[in-house]
Design a protein around this motif. Sequence first.
Motif, PDB file in Angstrom:
ATOM      1  N   LYS A 192     -44.143   0.392  -6.107  1.00 30.75           N
ATOM      2  CA  LYS A 192     -43.811   1.728  -6.624  1.00 30.75           C
ATOM      3  C   LYS A 192     -42.311   1.975  -6.433  1.00 30.75           C
ATOM      4  N   LEU A 193     -41.810   2.867  -7.275  1.00 26.36           N
ATOM      5  CA  LEU A 193     -40.370   3.054  -7.369  1.00 26.36           C
ATOM      6  C   LEU A 193     -39.751   3.467  -6.035  1.00 26.36           C
ATOM      7  N   GLN A 194     -38.768   2.692  -5.579  1.00 27.45           N
ATOM      8  CA  GLN A 194     -37.983   3.074  -4.391  1.00 27.45           C
ATOM      9  C   GLN A 194     -36.506   2.939  -4.785  1.00 27.45           C
ATOM     10  N   PRO A 195     -36.001   3.943  -5.505  1.00 31.62           N
ATOM     11  CA  PRO A 195     -34.679   3.785  -6.135  1.00 31.62           C
ATOM     12  C   PRO A 195     -33.508   3.769  -5.170  1.00 31.62           C
ATOM     13  N   HIS A 196     -32.537   2.928  -5.481  1.00 30.97           N
ATOM     14  CA  HIS A 196     -31.235   2.934  -4.805  1.00 30.97           C
ATOM     15  C   HIS A 196     -30.230   3.190  -5.918  1.00 30.97           C
ATOM     16  N   VAL A 197     -29.717   4.381  -5.950  1.00 25.36           N
ATOM     17  CA  VAL A 197     -28.933   4.812  -7.099  1.00 25.36           C
ATOM     18  C   VAL A 197     -27.444   4.718  -6.777  1.00 25.36           C
ATOM     19  N   ALA A 198     -26.645   4.226  -7.737  1.00 29.22           N
ATOM     20  CA  ALA A 198     -25.202   4.121  -7.483  1.00 29.22           C
ATOM     21  C   ALA A 198     -24.493   5.418  -7.819  1.00 29.22           C
ATOM     22  N   VAL A 199     -25.026   6.112  -8.828  1.00 33.85           N
ATOM     23  CA  VAL A 199     -24.368   7.358  -9.237  1.00 33.85           C
ATOM     24  C   VAL A 199     -25.369   8.229  -9.991  1.00 33.85           C
ATOM     25  N   TYR A 200     -25.252   9.521  -9.777  1.00 32.36           N
ATOM     26  CA  TYR A 200     -26.102  10.464 -10.517  1.00 32.36           C
ATOM     27  C   TYR A 200     -25.820  10.319 -12.013  1.00 32.36           C
ATOM     28  N   ASN A 201     -26.883  10.319 -12.806  1.00 31.95           N
ATOM     29  CA  ASN A 201     -26.705  10.191 -14.251  1.00 31.95           C
ATOM     30  C   ASN A 201     -27.700  11.120 -14.950  1.00 31.95           C
ATOM     31  N   PRO A 202     -27.205  12.186 -15.578  1.00 34.61           N
ATOM     32  CA  PRO A 202     -28.132  13.173 -16.168  1.00 34.61           C
ATOM     33  C   PRO A 202     -29.002  12.594 -17.278  1.00 34.61           C
ATOM     34  N   PHE A 203     -28.615  11.422 -17.817  1.00 26.83           N
ATOM     35  CA  PHE A 203     -29.455  10.794 -18.839  1.00 26.83           C
ATOM     36  C   PHE A 203     -30.649  10.075 -18.194  1.00 26.83           C
ATOM     37  N   LEU A 204     -30.552   9.892 -16.879  1.00 29.25           N
ATOM     38  CA  LEU A 204     -31.609   9.145 -16.184  1.00 29.25           C
ATOM     39  C   LEU A 204     -32.256   9.949 -15.058  1.00 29.25           C
ATOM     40  N   ALA A 220     -19.892   2.264 -14.459  1.00 28.95           N
ATOM     41  CA  ALA A 220     -19.838   3.572 -15.132  1.00 28.95           C
ATOM     42  C   ALA A 220     -19.899   4.716 -14.109  1.00 28.95           C
ATOM     43  N   ALA A 221     -19.499   4.441 -12.863  1.00 29.74           N
ATOM     44  CA  ALA A 221     -19.652   5.458 -11.807  1.00 29.74           C
ATOM     45  C   ALA A 221     -18.475   6.442 -11.796  1.00 29.74           C
ATOM     46  N   PHE A 222     -18.179   6.991 -12.981  1.00 27.02           N
ATOM     47  CA  PHE A 222     -17.080   7.962 -13.090  1.00 27.02           C
ATOM     48  C   PHE A 222     -17.333   9.142 -12.153  1.00 27.02           C
ATOM     49  N   ASP A 223     -18.607   9.489 -11.998  1.00 21.06           N
ATOM     50  CA  ASP A 223     -18.971  10.707 -11.284  1.00 21.06           C
ATOM     51  C   ASP A 223     -19.408  10.420  -9.832  1.00 21.06           C
ATOM     52  N   ARG A 224     -19.079   9.239  -9.328  1.00 21.33           N
ATOM     53  CA  ARG A 224     -19.383   8.944  -7.916  1.00 21.33           C
ATOM     54  C   ARG A 224     -18.215   9.483  -7.099  1.00 21.33           C
ATOM     55  N   PHE A 261     -19.807   8.850 -22.545  1.00 21.30           N
ATOM     56  CA  PHE A 261     -18.869   9.069 -21.447  1.00 21.30           C
ATOM     57  C   PHE A 261     -19.103  10.466 -20.869  1.00 21.30           C
ATOM     58  N   PRO A 262     -19.039  10.719 -19.598  1.00 23.18           N
ATOM     59  CA  PRO A 262     -18.669   9.825 -18.507  1.00 23.18           C
ATOM     60  C   PRO A 262     -19.872   9.233 -17.782  1.00 23.18           C
ATOM     61  N   TYR A 263     -20.963   8.962 -18.504  1.00 14.89           N
ATOM     62  CA  TYR A 263     -22.152   8.431 -17.814  1.00 14.89           C
ATOM     63  C   TYR A 263     -22.537   7.032 -18.252  1.00 14.89           C
ATOM     64  N   GLY A 264     -21.814   6.535 -19.265  1.00 16.74           N
ATOM     65  CA  GLY A 264     -22.114   5.178 -19.724  1.00 16.74           C
ATOM     66  C   GLY A 264     -20.852   4.349 -19.800  1.00 16.74           C
ATOM     67  N   PHE A 265     -21.016   3.056 -19.692  1.00 13.68           N
ATOM     68  CA  PHE A 265     -19.883   2.122 -19.756  1.00 13.68           C
ATOM     69  C   PHE A 265     -19.691   1.693 -21.207  1.00 13.68           C
ATOM     70  N   GLY A 266     -18.421   1.546 -21.621  1.00 14.88           N
ATOM     71  CA  GLY A 266     -18.130   1.049 -22.964  1.00 14.88           C
ATOM     72  C   GLY A 266     -18.243   2.098 -24.065  1.00 14.88           C
ATOM     73  N   SER A 267     -18.295   3.384 -23.663  1.00 17.71           N
ATOM     74  CA  SER A 267     -18.376   4.453 -24.682  1.00 17.71           C
ATOM     75  C   SER A 267     -17.017   5.113 -24.846  1.00 17.71           C
ATOM     76  N   SER A 268     -16.755   5.564 -26.056  1.00 22.04           N
ATOM     77  CA  SER A 268     -15.496   6.242 -26.326  1.00 22.04           C
ATOM     78  C   SER A 268     -15.425   7.556 -25.542  1.00 22.04           C
ATOM     79  N   ARG A 269     -14.234   7.857 -25.054  1.00 22.97           N
ATOM     80  CA  ARG A 269     -14.069   9.111 -24.309  1.00 22.97           C
ATOM     81  C   ARG A 269     -14.001  10.301 -25.259  1.00 22.97           C
ATOM     82  N   ASP A 270     -13.653  10.044 -26.516  1.00 27.22           N
ATOM     83  CA  ASP A 270     -13.457  11.156 -27.455  1.00 27.22           C
ATOM     84  C   ASP A 270     -14.661  11.371 -28.356  1.00 27.22           C
ATOM     85  N   GLU A 271     -15.263  10.253 -28.788  1.00 26.14           N
ATOM     86  CA  GLU A 271     -16.408  10.389 -29.702  1.00 26.14           C
ATOM     87  C   GLU A 271     -17.596   9.691 -29.062  1.00 26.14           C
TER      88      GLU A 271
END
Length: 448
Positions: free
Chosen positions: A152-164, A216-220, A264-274
């Motif tokens: 069963k899930l025992q998460p170790h999270v690197a950074v909060y991500n509102p998409f997850l 992608a830990a911009f928010d860590r 951005f700022p929750y995913g890697f490789g995404s444009s900061r503007d679009e």
Amino acid sequence: MSRHEPFDFRSPEDLLAKASDLGIELPFQTDLSPLLEEITLGWKKIGNRLAVQPMEGYDANPDGSPSDLTFRRYKRFASGGSALLWFEATSVVPEGRSNPRQLWLHEQSVDSFKRLVAETRMEANQSIGADHDIYCVLQLTHSGRYSKPEGKLQPHVAVYNPFLDEKRENLHILSDKKLDRLQENFVDAALLAYQAGFDAVDIKACHGYVINELLAAFDRQNSKYGGFFNNRARFLTNVVKNIRQEVSQIGIAVRMNAYDGIPFPYGFGSSRDESEKIDLTEPKQVVSRLIEEGCSLLNITAGIPYLFPHLGRPFDRPLPGDPIPPEHPLEGISRLLSITADLQKEFPEIPIVGTGYSWLRHFSPQVGAAVLKNKKAAFIGLGRSAFAYPEAPLDLMEKGKMNPKKVCISCSRCTEMMRLGGTAGCVMRDKEIYGEQYKKLLRERNKQ
Ligand SMILES: Cc1cc2nc3c(=O)[nH]c(=O)nc-3n(C[C@H](O)[C@H](O)[C@H](O)COP(=O)(O)O)c2cc1C
């Protein structure tokens, strides 16, 4: 984006016409010789450009050592003729296992890994020839927020991500101290992998697991592993540097998400503007750093399978209950091809394995050959296709084509088995074992 459709092409012309309707320039050529060209990796010359992608079978013994089913899988891959075998995600610590049957490399399991590598190499020689060398990479991982060491899930999270994450509170965020220690675990595992006879280790930085999350830990906050680029890339580059220093004989590979598919700022490789757009500026910076630190092989992928599985593994049929993807599978394939091509063009000095070919079925060799010819990748990686049809490379060598009756039909049942907590394999083409196991899993689920 266009409507999702299942694969329905009788001829190459049908496939190319669809691609053209979608505005996609699909690489394609009938001369398949690029697939069978030699290449040198490290000190080893290998005979073709076909790679088996890392594919977890969820069939290790409880102590993390490979089981009979694991041996069977790698022997099938080896006898099928692929020259690059990328062994599946293998945990470096028990708490980071994706399930109780994920491989786990440690002092007590190393001997069985050694036997696995030796028997896999022997199988390749027996099937293809005494001079057929294979290059064996072991993927090292920590499953992070998807860890289920006891089922069963025992998460170790690197950074909060509102998409997850539903909310920021109560998340078990890995401390800097834990991450410092985890780097050492990766280096220790690399030494064991060397002792087991692997040619290289892959530091897994994809699909939403810990190292991918860190990129992608911009928010860590208040962490040497979060915020600025150097901090976010610190873990991965440190591990590569330290392995290079401490296990100098082993090759170092990285399988990296060049694009998570999260804005951005929750995913890697995404444009900061679009937010919808891909921006490879940072993935390129990471690759540049990795090469400096001694990484010599890359495998490029995309997406987080738990969120948008179509980004990394275009399919016909989603998992039961999952939505139909918002795009045509060829658009997903085209995205993967172009991300990889862009990186390979920028870094011609490092061979890159391309991902996402299985949906193309028996046309994957023609697309792959054109990709190789145009130097848009150095290897064509096959994942689900290898479960279904491990001897495809042998058929390409001997018959010059793949058999349409043996190909993966991208039905997602291998993933479904995994999600149901069972072993993963091809339900349709490897029926004797996985057809039965699939039925059993469904029966068990229906009883609940
Ligand atoms: C059952 C299953 C297990 C997988 N296990 C891994 C894994 O251990 N490591 C990894 O990097 N990717 C893993 N993947 C992703 C594949 O390596 C590959 O990227 C994906 O299937 C797309 O390639 P394909 O179109 O050739 O299948 C897995 C995919 C499936 C379906």
